[in-house]
Each structure stands twice: as structure tokens, then as C-alpha cells.
Scaffold this active site. Sequence first.
Site, mmCIF file in Angstrom:
data_model
loop_
_atom_site.group_PDB
_atom_site.id
_atom_site.type_symbol
_atom_site.label_atom_id
_atom_site.label_comp_id
_atom_site.label_asym_id
_atom_site.label_seq_id
_atom_site.Cartn_x
_atom_site.Cartn_y
_atom_site.Cartn_z
ATOM 1 N N GLN A 133 -4.349 -1.660 10.085
ATOM 2 C CA GLN A 133 -4.260 -2.932 9.367
ATOM 3 C C GLN A 133 -4.742 -4.063 10.277
ATOM 4 O O GLN A 133 -4.259 -4.215 11.395
ATOM 5 C CB GLN A 133 -2.803 -3.175 8.916
ATOM 6 N N ASP A 166 -10.824 3.192 4.399
ATOM 7 C CA ASP A 166 -11.287 1.803 4.268
ATOM 8 C C ASP A 166 -12.792 1.739 4.013
ATOM 9 O O ASP A 166 -13.314 0.709 3.578
ATOM 10 C CB ASP A 166 -10.986 1.035 5.567
ATOM 11 N N LYS A 210 0.844 -1.202 0.000
ATOM 12 C CA LYS A 210 0.000 0.000 0.000
ATOM 13 C C LYS A 210 0.874 1.245 0.000
ATOM 14 O O LYS A 210 0.615 2.203 -0.732
ATOM 15 C CB LYS A 210 -0.946 -0.015 1.212
#
Length: 288
Positions: free
Chosen positions: A96, A119, A52
Site C-alpha cells: 500500500q 496492482d 480491500k
Amino acid sequence: MATLLKAAPISQQIVDDLTEECSNLKKKGCTPNLKVILVGEHPPSVIYTRNKKKFMENIGAECEIIKLPQDVKEDEFLKIINELSEDAKVHGLFVQLPLPKHLDHIDVGQLVPPQKDVDGFHAQNLYQLMKGDKGDKALLPCTPKGIMSMLDYADIDLNGKNVVVIGRSMIVGKPLSLLMTNANATVTLCHSRTKGLKKETQKADIIVAAIGKAKFIDSSFLSPQKDQVLIDVGINHDENGKLCGDINEEDVSQSCALLTPVPGGVGKMTIVSLGQNLVAAAKRQMEN
Ligand code: NAD
């Protein structure tokens, strides 16, 4: 023989657009900035966060992985999230997953403010999605958003289509069902307790498999009378340890019209959607 709908050309087009948007934002004094909180050394999470960061830097955004020890105290973890949430230079923030057991009870989707929730799991973003938003106001969950980008690129109009989504998770199946409903598809959401799954899939124009079972969907789930589109979300390993999806690609390839491959399909689009969410978040925060 089915056409393979690969992510590469779609993601390249989006990467080019995002690079230009980042460059324009920088000229206005705003470099999109993402913070990723990584607790512990869970090997797949280390790889995902690294990928990412690489993606964000490639489009010209900033990304920092904040590594916290596996045994970080809950107070300290929450304090760091609060500080980043209030920092005006940070446009996007996520934790995460998975978290270690002692932090597992925390609903991280609700800790990050909705405007920084790249997200797309904050209740406010999900509520906008329920209300019919297509991403104009909300930040959308990344994997469903990526699937919509693929269908859009392939010129597949969902209006009036029968879609069967298999899998009802919060990260894929449920939000994707809403997004597709918002695009005027008639969506049937199937899961492990669905009776007569094959009857459902045989009626569908589009089948999305988000199950987590290697090569589960074979040609017996399809209809020979239809030109069906198959979207494979699964990331599994077959009996030889090779990466594969939830769809048995070899078996269905003569029986459907279009198919997303694994690897090289939906998985690649998830990170692209995260980049789109970060840039959208930075733009909206700059304008407000
Ligand atoms: P999950 O484990 O949370 O949910 C799986 C779903 O499949 C459940 O709703 C369950 O009811 C359903 N299911 C299980 N067995 C079934 C059966 N026999 N018949 C019908 N339905 C059944 O999974 P998830 O997090 O949504 O992930 C699903 C798959 O997608 C996994 O392989 C995961 O690795 C992958 N995934 C990929 C991406 C990506 O970026 N491509 C993102 C998220 C998840």
C-alpha cells in the site's frame, strides 16, 4: 439531463461472479489469497487496506494486512516481500502506497513477481498491455480496468470513438490510454502542459478526467452538438469539504449524455478490479 452511470449494479454483478469463482476454486483446494503490506499508520491507507480486506473476504477470498512499523528497516521490508513472493499459498501481493521517505526510492511494482502483481504495475504486465493484451495474459492496473468494465456494462463501444484522457499518471491516464487504444479508440492524452484543452475535449466522444482538481471540468469544455460521455476519476473535496470529482456534475448534467458520479462511480470499481485480478492470478497459478 445526463444518465448517471453508477458503479453499484456493475460491481454487484462482478461480486456475484467472483463469489462463484472463489467457491469453485475452493472446491479444487485453492482459496485465493491476498497479502497487503502496510507500512506505518497513514490514515487513508489504513482505511483503503481495511476496505480491500473486507471486499476480498466478502467474495470468499483470504486477505491479510501485514502491518509493519513506520521505521521498518529496508532489509527487513525487502525480506518480507521476497518471502511472500516465493510462498506458493500467496496468489496476490501488493504494498500500500505511499511508503515512508526512507523506503520511497524502492520501485515496489518490480519487487512483486508479475503473476502475483494484482496492482498491475510490474513491467511485464505493462509490456503485455503495450502489446495489445486486454487482460488475458496480463494483470491490468485496477482503476483503468474498472473504467473499461463500466463502459462495457453501459454498452459503449470504443471502436472508432474519439477519446480524450486528461491526466498522464502511471496509475490512471497512461495505462487507460493504452487499454482504450487496444479497444480501437483514437485516444488523445492531455495533461497540465496541453495547449487548448477545451478544443480537444469539445471534439471528443468520451472524456476521462483524472486530474485531481475539484470540479475542474464544466460545461465550457463540452460540445453542445455531441452526446458526450464523461468519466470522472477524480477524488477531491470541494470548498465545503464534500467529496467531489474533477467534473462539475451540476454544471455539465444538462450538456452531456452520460456521466459517472463521485462518489459511487469509478472509485468503487477500483477495488472490484483488484478482486478480479486476485481471482485471475489464483486461477492462473493453479493451472501452471
Ligand atoms: P496525478 O497527480 O498523478 O496526475 C494528475 C494529472 O493531471 C497529471 O498528469 C497532470 O499533468 C494533469 N493535470 C493537472 N492539472 C491539469 C490541468 N490544469 N489541465 C490538464 N491536466 C492537468 O493524479 P492521479 O494519481 O492520476 O489521480 C488523479 C485523480 O484521480 C486524483 O483526484 C486521485 O485522487 C484520483 N484517483 C482516483 C482513483 C479511483 O479509484 N477513483 C484511483 C486513482 C486516482
